[in-house]
Scaffold this motif. Sequence first.
Motif, PDB file in Angstrom:
ATOM      1  N   GLU A   1      37.441 -24.314   4.969  1.00 16.43           N
ATOM      2  CA  GLU A   1      36.354 -24.361   5.961  1.00 16.43           C
ATOM      3  C   GLU A   1      36.612 -23.347   7.079  1.00 16.43           C
ATOM      4  OE1 GLU A   1      35.786 -28.159   7.954  1.00 16.43           O
ATOM      5  OE2 GLU A   1      34.670 -27.037   9.483  1.00 16.43           O
ATOM      6  N   ALA A   2      37.868 -23.270   7.496  1.00 17.67           N
ATOM      7  CA  ALA A   2      38.220 -22.358   8.600  1.00 17.67           C
ATOM      8  C   ALA A   2      37.782 -20.933   8.298  1.00 17.67           C
ATOM      9  CB  ALA A   2      39.725 -22.404   8.846  1.00 17.67           C
ATOM     10  N   LEU A   3      37.943 -20.530   7.038  1.00 19.18           N
ATOM     11  CA  LEU A   3      37.628 -19.148   6.675  1.00 19.18           C
ATOM     12  C   LEU A   3      36.128 -18.880   6.594  1.00 19.18           C
ATOM     13  CD1 LEU A   3      40.476 -18.386   4.142  1.00 19.18           C
ATOM     14  CD2 LEU A   3      40.134 -17.346   6.370  1.00 19.18           C
ATOM     15  N   THR A   4      35.331 -19.933   6.571  1.00 16.77           N
ATOM     16  CA  THR A   4      33.872 -19.714   6.548  1.00 16.77           C
ATOM     17  C   THR A   4      33.318 -19.618   7.978  1.00 16.77           C
ATOM     18  OG1 THR A   4      33.329 -22.055   6.601  1.00 16.77           O
ATOM     19  CG2 THR A   4      33.595 -21.047   4.413  1.00 16.77           C
TER      20      THR A   4
ATOM     21  N   GLY B   1      37.657 -17.013  13.443  1.00 14.66           N
ATOM     22  CA  GLY B   1      36.456 -17.832  13.629  1.00 14.66           C
ATOM     23  C   GLY B   1      36.691 -19.283  13.986  1.00 14.66           C
ATOM     24  N   CYS B   2      37.773 -19.884  13.473  1.00 12.77           N
ATOM     25  CA  CYS B   2      37.918 -21.332  13.619  1.00 12.77           C
ATOM     26  C   CYS B   2      38.616 -21.748  14.911  1.00 12.77           C
ATOM     27  CB  CYS B   2      38.691 -21.881  12.426  1.00 12.77           C
ATOM     28  SG  CYS B   2      40.401 -21.308  12.383  1.00 12.77           S
TER      29      CYS B   2
ATOM     30  N   GLY C   1      48.694 -30.531   4.527  1.00 10.60           N
ATOM     31  CA  GLY C   1      48.923 -29.084   4.446  1.00 10.60           C
ATOM     32  C   GLY C   1      47.566 -28.423   4.386  1.00 10.60           C
ATOM     33  N   ASN C   2      47.563 -27.117   4.128  1.00  6.58           N
ATOM     34  CA  ASN C   2      46.313 -26.394   3.903  1.00  6.58           C
ATOM     35  C   ASN C   2      45.305 -26.526   5.036  1.00  6.58           C
ATOM     36  OD1 ASN C   2      47.557 -25.698   1.549  1.00  6.58           O
ATOM     37  ND2 ASN C   2      46.601 -27.356   0.388  1.00  6.58           N
ATOM     38  N   CYS C   3      45.775 -26.251   6.223  1.00  2.58           N
ATOM     39  CA  CYS C   3      44.880 -26.264   7.379  1.00  2.58           C
ATOM     40  C   CYS C   3      45.304 -25.154   8.349  1.00  2.58           C
ATOM     41  CB  CYS C   3      44.922 -27.623   8.079  1.00  2.58           C
ATOM     42  SG  CYS C   3      46.551 -28.062   8.666  1.00  2.58           S
ATOM     43  N   ILE C   4      44.411 -24.874   9.280  1.00  2.00           N
ATOM     44  CA  ILE C   4      44.719 -23.920  10.345  1.00  2.00           C
ATOM     45  C   ILE C   4      44.747 -24.705  11.647  1.00  2.00           C
ATOM     46  CG2 ILE C   4      43.983 -21.796  11.531  1.00  2.00           C
ATOM     47  CD1 ILE C   4      44.315 -21.210   8.601  1.00  2.00           C
TER      48      ILE C   4
END
Length: 331
Positions: A303-306, A135-136, A285-288
């Motif tokens: 947020e990416a996963l939503t 999605g992101c 860290g913790n990003c796509i």
Amino acid sequence: MEKKVRRIGVLTSGGDAPGMNAAVRAVVRTAIANGIECIGIRRGWQGLIGCDFVRMTRESVGHLLSRGGTVLYTARSEEFMTPEGRQKAVNTCKMLGLDGIVAIGGDGTFRGALELSRLGVPVVGVPATIDNDVGCTNYTIGFDSACNTAIECIDKIRDTMQSHERCSVVEVMGRNAGFLALYVGTAVGATAVLVPEHVESFEENVIERIRGAKLAGYTHFMVVVAEGAGNAADVGQKIQDALGIKPTITVIGHIQRGGTPTGRDRETATRMGYYAVQAFVEGRGNCIIGTQEGSIVEIPIEEALTRQKHLQMERYKIMEYMQFGGSHEYQ
Ligand code: F6P
């Protein structure tokens, strides 16, 4: 992330995709260029649980750009879905002194990444799946290669369909998403295309399309079906029942997941791998890592996963306009 990153892990997880190796290469070389040691974790999250690792050097990732598959192997890990499994993975990170992980894969991989990040291990995700259904990001590594492979196969099938004046049903991958089928169906000029997002009217989407092509003078028909929209044998049977012709059935299957990555996938994978390490270097860290309109963007994992990505209706309409037998013919 405040402390300086000294050592990171890189892994590939979920279904493999052409270009994953190019991403691994970019992660390793960017890390080393920044004075960061890079450890390859084999077999995805399962390998992290089992401390299955290999030390990476600039040389060890030589000659990888053009290779399909993943030299780090991949897996779908049930154990990582349990708290006990994830705790073992955290212990491996402690044992190896990993300050972060670059995880290359699709949505399932990133759900795992989020869980791990909640346990204090920073993760940066690089999207790679032939389905292009993350999605992101506009684009996932492997999609272009898989589309081109499927197009090449279908062009060949079409030659013999044309000679023998037959109907062919070809199943392409895409369990939950029709991006691959829509792209391929448009590019091969399919008589009909079935995607999971539009399964409501078989009569309108398939039978009427074949009938329309027949009325327009065509003597061979190509139906492309995404795996998630029904299996090719069932689709063939329904066509036979409705029209009295017996289609040939081809499931392209894993052929789409292998092979030499295209230039687009190699180049995108190289840039994404670079920016994944850069995020660690700059203390994030913790990003796509994703793409938007060709540029690289960084989206926080949670947020990416939503985010959701829908089949582009405009492209679907364009594909339909090229076909016969739909209501667009009479407008
Ligand atoms: O996620 C990529 C994908 O190729 C899907 O299109 C497909 O449904 C799935 O993997 C099949 O995975 P496997 O054959 O490895 O079980």
